[in-house]
Each structure stands twice: as structure tokens, then as C-alpha cells.
Design a protein around this motif. Structure first.
Motif, PDB file in Angstrom:
ATOM      1  N   GLU A 168       0.908  -1.299   0.073  1.00  0.00           N
ATOM      2  CA  GLU A 168       0.043  -0.064   0.022  1.00  0.00           C
ATOM      3  C   GLU A 168       0.790   1.273   0.135  1.00  0.00           C
ATOM      4  O   GLU A 168       0.380   2.444  -0.261  1.00  0.00           O
ATOM      5  CB  GLU A 168      -1.193  -0.053   1.037  1.00  0.00           C
ATOM      6  CG  GLU A 168      -0.470   0.166   2.642  1.00  0.00           C
ATOM      7  CD  GLU A 168      -1.421  -0.195   3.763  1.00  0.00           C
ATOM      8  OE1 GLU A 168      -1.221   0.212   4.734  1.00  0.00           O
ATOM      9  OE2 GLU A 168      -2.668  -0.146   3.330  1.00  0.00           O
ATOM     10  N   GLN A 169       2.190   1.184   0.308  1.00  0.00           N
ATOM     11  CA  GLN A 169       3.156   2.358   0.310  1.00  0.00           C
ATOM     12  C   GLN A 169       3.786   2.346  -1.022  1.00  0.00           C
ATOM     13  O   GLN A 169       4.650   3.382  -1.172  1.00  0.00           O
ATOM     14  CB  GLN A 169       4.140   2.483   1.500  1.00  0.00           C
ATOM     15  CG  GLN A 169       3.576   2.884   2.896  1.00  0.00           C
ATOM     16  CD  GLN A 169       2.533   1.946   3.397  1.00  0.00           C
ATOM     17  OE1 GLN A 169       2.943   0.869   3.741  1.00  0.00           O
ATOM     18  NE2 GLN A 169       1.288   2.513   3.644  1.00  0.00           N
TER      19      GLN A 169
ATOM     20  N   ASN B 241      -0.631   0.823  -3.950  1.00  0.00           N
ATOM     21  CA  ASN B 241      -1.712   1.807  -3.590  1.00  0.00           C
ATOM     22  C   ASN B 241      -1.355   3.326  -3.251  1.00  0.00           C
ATOM     23  O   ASN B 241      -2.257   4.165  -3.357  1.00  0.00           O
ATOM     24  CB  ASN B 241      -2.722   1.167  -2.418  1.00  0.00           C
ATOM     25  CG  ASN B 241      -2.986  -0.136  -2.743  1.00  0.00           C
ATOM     26  OD1 ASN B 241      -2.431  -1.155  -2.235  1.00  0.00           O
ATOM     27  ND2 ASN B 241      -4.314  -0.181  -3.352  1.00  0.00           N
TER      28      ASN B 241
ATOM     29  N   ILE C 245      -0.226   4.976  -0.787  1.00  0.00           N
ATOM     30  CA  ILE C 245      -1.276   5.454   0.559  1.00  0.00           C
ATOM     31  C   ILE C 245       0.149   5.815   1.397  1.00  0.00           C
ATOM     32  O   ILE C 245       0.791   4.857   1.805  1.00  0.00           O
ATOM     33  CB  ILE C 245      -2.034   4.601   1.225  1.00  0.00           C
ATOM     34  CG1 ILE C 245      -3.181   4.187   0.187  1.00  0.00           C
ATOM     35  CG2 ILE C 245      -2.661   4.993   2.513  1.00  0.00           C
ATOM     36  CD1 ILE C 245      -3.921   3.186   0.467  1.00  0.00           C
ATOM     37  N   SER C 246      -0.034   7.040   1.948  1.00  0.00           N
ATOM     38  CA  SER C 246       1.188   7.705   2.726  1.00  0.00           C
ATOM     39  C   SER C 246       0.708   7.042   4.198  1.00  0.00           C
ATOM     40  O   SER C 246      -0.398   6.923   4.592  1.00  0.00           O
ATOM     41  CB  SER C 246       1.194   9.118   2.985  1.00  0.00           C
ATOM     42  OG  SER C 246      -0.293   9.664   3.260  1.00  0.00           O
TER      43      SER C 246
ATOM     44  N   GLN D 220      -3.182   8.086   8.185  1.00  0.00           N
ATOM     45  CA  GLN D 220      -2.696   7.499   6.952  1.00  0.00           C
ATOM     46  C   GLN D 220      -3.503   7.966   5.888  1.00  0.00           C
ATOM     47  O   GLN D 220      -4.684   8.416   6.005  1.00  0.00           O
ATOM     48  CB  GLN D 220      -3.062   6.004   7.312  1.00  0.00           C
ATOM     49  CG  GLN D 220      -2.771   5.013   5.938  1.00  0.00           C
ATOM     50  CD  GLN D 220      -3.055   3.751   6.483  1.00  0.00           C
ATOM     51  OE1 GLN D 220      -2.241   3.128   7.506  1.00  0.00           O
ATOM     52  NE2 GLN D 220      -3.817   2.916   5.397  1.00  0.00           N
ATOM     53  N   GLY D 221      -3.003   8.127   4.628  1.00  0.00           N
ATOM     54  CA  GLY D 221      -3.404   8.560   3.692  1.00  0.00           C
ATOM     55  C   GLY D 221      -3.488  10.200   3.391  1.00  0.00           C
ATOM     56  O   GLY D 221      -4.198  10.775   2.276  1.00  0.00           O
TER      57      GLY D 221
ATOM     58  N   LYS E  38      -2.727  12.039   0.242  1.00  0.00           N
ATOM     59  CA  LYS E  38      -3.651  12.258  -1.257  1.00  0.00           C
ATOM     60  C   LYS E  38      -4.414  13.637  -1.064  1.00  0.00           C
ATOM     61  O   LYS E  38      -5.633  13.413  -1.116  1.00  0.00           O
ATOM     62  CB  LYS E  38      -4.430  10.940  -1.290  1.00  0.00           C
ATOM     63  CG  LYS E  38      -3.659   9.714  -1.711  1.00  0.00           C
ATOM     64  CD  LYS E  38      -4.558   8.644  -2.054  1.00  0.00           C
ATOM     65  CE  LYS E  38      -3.726   7.619  -2.897  1.00  0.00           C
ATOM     66  NZ  LYS E  38      -4.334   6.580  -3.244  1.00  0.00           N
TER      67      LYS E  38
END
Length: 163
Positions: A22-23, A33, A35-36, A83-84, A87
Motif C-alpha cells: 500500500e506504500q 496503492n 497510500i502515505s 494514514q492517507g 492524497k
């Protein structure tokens, strides 16, 4: 843990450990993905009025590393990013700078296939000013120069990734 030490932690990524898919970036041949991770900092130095977050890969085969994310003017009252957040859901007033992918959002890990393990240095910088005195179109090297010149302190969490 010594409560007087400025530190950066995350429930999403761990010091010295491999990041999740995801990172990974979504582009440049990568299909993650993007995603931070959630990031939390503790015990900021006295006099901190704002923070800057940088994410840097010193192992990129560029001769100068690779900047994945730069966020400035994070309020001095902040203690983390969700998280995220990379974006477009940063706290009000934050500024993002163009990373080496050419975007102002989080750019996840994307080392060249077969290039081996890369380190991703997530660093939170504590500043004595509410805003970083850099133009909105400043390059990462200029931001880095200013951070090293004016930071009250910094804390780094280094995760890894390979493809």
C-alpha cells in the motif's frame, strides 16, 4: 523510551522494516496503492512553531537520491498525520512541494526492479517559524538547505522497500 527525545513513530511502517504494497507508488512501472503511512511525532523541541515532513530515498540511482514527499507549514500544535494524508487531506494551511515524481502529493516507494533494498527516510523537522520561508515552487534541494539551516531538531524513521 526517553520522553525528552524528539521522535517519529508509525503504526503503519516500522524502523528498518519492509513497507507494505500500500506504500508503493502507482506509476513509473509500480502498481501499489500509493497510500502515505500514519505518522506520529513526540516531544518536539521547545519553541517549535511548525513542522516540515520530508520523505527521501538516498539509494535511488540518480546521484542525488529521490524526494518522495515534502510537506511544510504543518501547525506546531500537530502531533501527526493520518494514514492517507498524502492524497490531499493534510491539515489546513499546509503546503506541499513538487517531489521527484513531479507531483505535490505523497509518492510511494518505487525502486527499480532488481536494484536491491532502498531506504525511505521519513523525517519530521521542527521549525521556529510558522511558515517555511521558501517559495511555493522551490525545489527539494532548496527546501533541504533551509531545513538544515533553521531546524530546532529533527526525527527520522527509516523503512525499506525493494522490487
Amino acid at each position: 523510551m526517553d520522553t525528552k527525545i524528539f521522535s517519529l513513530t508509525s503504526p503503519t511502517i516500522k524502523e528498518g522494516h519492509f513497507m507494505a504494497k500500500e506504500q508503493e507508488f502507482d506509476g513509473f512501472g509500480c502498481n501499489g496503492n500509493n497510500i502515505s503511512p500514519e505518522l506520529n511525532w513526540h516531544n518536539a523541541p521547545s519553541g517549535t512553531k511548525s513542522f516540515v515532513l520530508t520523505v527521501f530515498d538516498p539509494d535511488a540511482p540518480t546521484g542525488s537520491g529521490f524526494w518522495h514527499w515534502i510537506v511544510a507549514d504543518i501547525p506546531g500544535s500537530a502531533t501527526g498525520l493520518a494514514q492517507g494524508a498524502g492524497k490531499g487531506s493534510l491539515p489546513p494551511g499546509c503546503r506541499s512541494f513538487i517531489n521527484d515524481f513531479g507531483i505535490k502529493e505523497f509518492g510511494g516507494a518505487c525502486p527499480p526492479e532488481g536494484h536491491g533494498m532502498h531506504r525511505y527516510q521519513f523525517t519530521i523537522w521542527a521549525l521556529p517559524e510558522e511558515t517555511l520561508p521558501a517559495a511555493d515552487d522551490a525545489r527539494a534541494a532548496v527546501v533541504g538547505f533551509m531545513l538544515n539551516a533553521m531546524a530546532l531538531g529533527k526525527a527520522t524513521l527509516t523503512a525499506t522497500y525493494a522490487r
